[in-house]
Design an enzyme around this catalytic site. Structure first.
Site, PDB file in Angstrom:
ATOM      1  NE  ARG A  40     -23.359   5.511 -20.659  1.00  0.00           N
ATOM      2  CZ  ARG A  40     -24.498   6.052 -21.042  1.00  0.00           C
ATOM      3  NH1 ARG A  40     -25.543   5.304 -21.273  1.00  0.00           N
ATOM      4  NH2 ARG A  40     -24.614   7.358 -21.186  1.00  0.00           N
ATOM      5  CG  ASP A  54     -24.170   1.285 -18.270  1.00  0.00           C
ATOM      6  OD1 ASP A  54     -24.534   2.153 -17.452  1.00  0.00           O
ATOM      7  OD2 ASP A  54     -24.877   0.908 -19.226  1.00  0.00           O
ATOM      8  CE1 TYR A  92     -30.383  15.392 -14.306  1.00  0.00           C
ATOM      9  CE2 TYR A  92     -31.207  17.568 -13.683  1.00  0.00           C
ATOM     10  CZ  TYR A  92     -30.157  16.666 -13.816  1.00  0.00           C
ATOM     11  OH  TYR A  92     -28.893  17.041 -13.435  1.00  0.00           O
TER      12      TYR A  92
HETATM   13  C1  8X3 Z   1     -28.166  20.400 -14.080  1.00  0.00           C
HETATM   14  C2  8X3 Z   1     -28.800  21.681 -13.754  1.00  0.00           C
HETATM   15  O1  8X3 Z   1     -30.788  23.206 -14.192  1.00  0.00           O
HETATM   16  O2  8X3 Z   1     -29.771  22.153 -16.098  1.00  0.00           O
HETATM   17  O3  8X3 Z   1     -28.362  19.488 -13.071  1.00  0.00           O
HETATM   18  O4  8X3 Z   1     -31.128  20.874 -14.600  1.00  0.00           O
HETATM   19  S1  8X3 Z   1     -30.174  21.955 -14.709  1.00  0.00           S
END
Ligand code: 8X3
Length: 283
Positions: free
Chosen positions: A64, A90, A183
């Protein structure tokens, strides 16, 4: 296969030497290849660009903030990169991805290896309490951004033949941890996209690899906690995390296999991590 035991007859150093030279030979075909690394300004992306530079590759590096790539360009050339082109991108911005990648100078348009590294995590919070802006940023970068870049680059790879897409996954895509639902979902999506892309590319020589690390000490946690360094440091407390170079090493190894070998997945953690929720914290 019994036949493979023929190697044992070479014995000790002969066997080791044949393995070593076989390794070097297969890495040799990376020399001069054009490699695009997204999110190259820091962490795994930066280390990966440097590792490919050591193999004599030509590096397309983007992030970015392009100004953060200036110093990297010098380092890449010093490390052995054949040439470097850096640009700001980006990956969340589909129009920009299309425009920038479709408009690459002719001598840079034929990408041999795409490393879809750009990704981030924002927040660590209960999904019913989290700020939806965090979700937007993670989904737009880790899932949609990866798709936008892939959509632009892979058709040319199919047309030209032998190429390789390497996606950054995570152990978070295998087991969901508390407060990390979105995530983890983005990394589960990355896993599904990598598997699907491999299937869609069957019958072409384009390879697909997902490199799925656990804890790696980068700015990942600082970004997740929006600069809260003390909170970020706690994540790696009493653990020896992986380094960005460990991941770069695996990426370059996968890319350096002979053309008929497709490494589907590399799941890697520090010795102190069992899966995305199990750690050995010393002390
Ligand atoms: C990164 C690993 O375990 O911190 O993708 O989510 S963790």
């Amino acid at each position: 296969m019994i036949g493979s035991f023929g190697l044992v007859n070479k014995g000790g150093r002969g066997f080791a030497a044949s393995l070593f030279f076989g390794y070097k030979k297969s890495m040799a075909y990376l020399h001069g290849k054009t490699v695009l690394v997204t999110g190259a300004s820091s962490g795994i992306g930066r280390a990966t660009a440097l590792a490919f530079a050591h193999e004599g590759c030509r590096l397309l590096v983007c992030a970015r903030r392009a100004e953060r790539l200036e110093e990297l360009e010098t380092e890449l050339l010093a490390a052995g990169a054949g040439a470097v082109l850096r640009f700001s991108l980006d990956v969340q911005d589909r129009a920009a991805v299309d425009q920038v990648l479709a408009g690459l100078p002719k001598e840079w348009a034929e990408i041999d290896v795409l490393v879809n590294n750009a990704g981030l995590s924002r927040g660590l919070a209960k999904v019913y309490e989290d700020d939806p802006q965090n979700w937007e940023e993670m989904i737009d970068t880790n899932v949609k951004g990866l798709l936008y870049v892939t959509r632009q680059v892979v058709p040319g790879m199919v047309a030209r033949g032998r190429s390789h897409v390497i996606n950054m996954g995570s152990t978070a895509g295998y087991i969901t941890y508390a407060n990390g639902a979105v995530y983890c979902a983005t990394k589960a999506a990355e896993k599904a996209i990598s598997e699907g892309l491999k299937l869609d590319l069957m019958g072409t020589p384009v390879r697909v690899t997902s490199v799925d690390p656990g804890m790696v000490e980068t700015d990942f946690s600082k970004v997740r906690f929006r600069g809260d360094e003390a909170r970020a440091a706690k994540i790696y407390e009493n653990i020896t995390p992986l380094t960005p170079e460990d991941i770069a090493d695996a990426i370059v190894w996968a890319a350096g296999r002979p053309a008929h070998v497709n490494i589907h997945t590399i799941v890697m953690t520090t010795i102190d991590q069992g899966n995305s929720v199990t750690f050995n914290r010393r002390g």
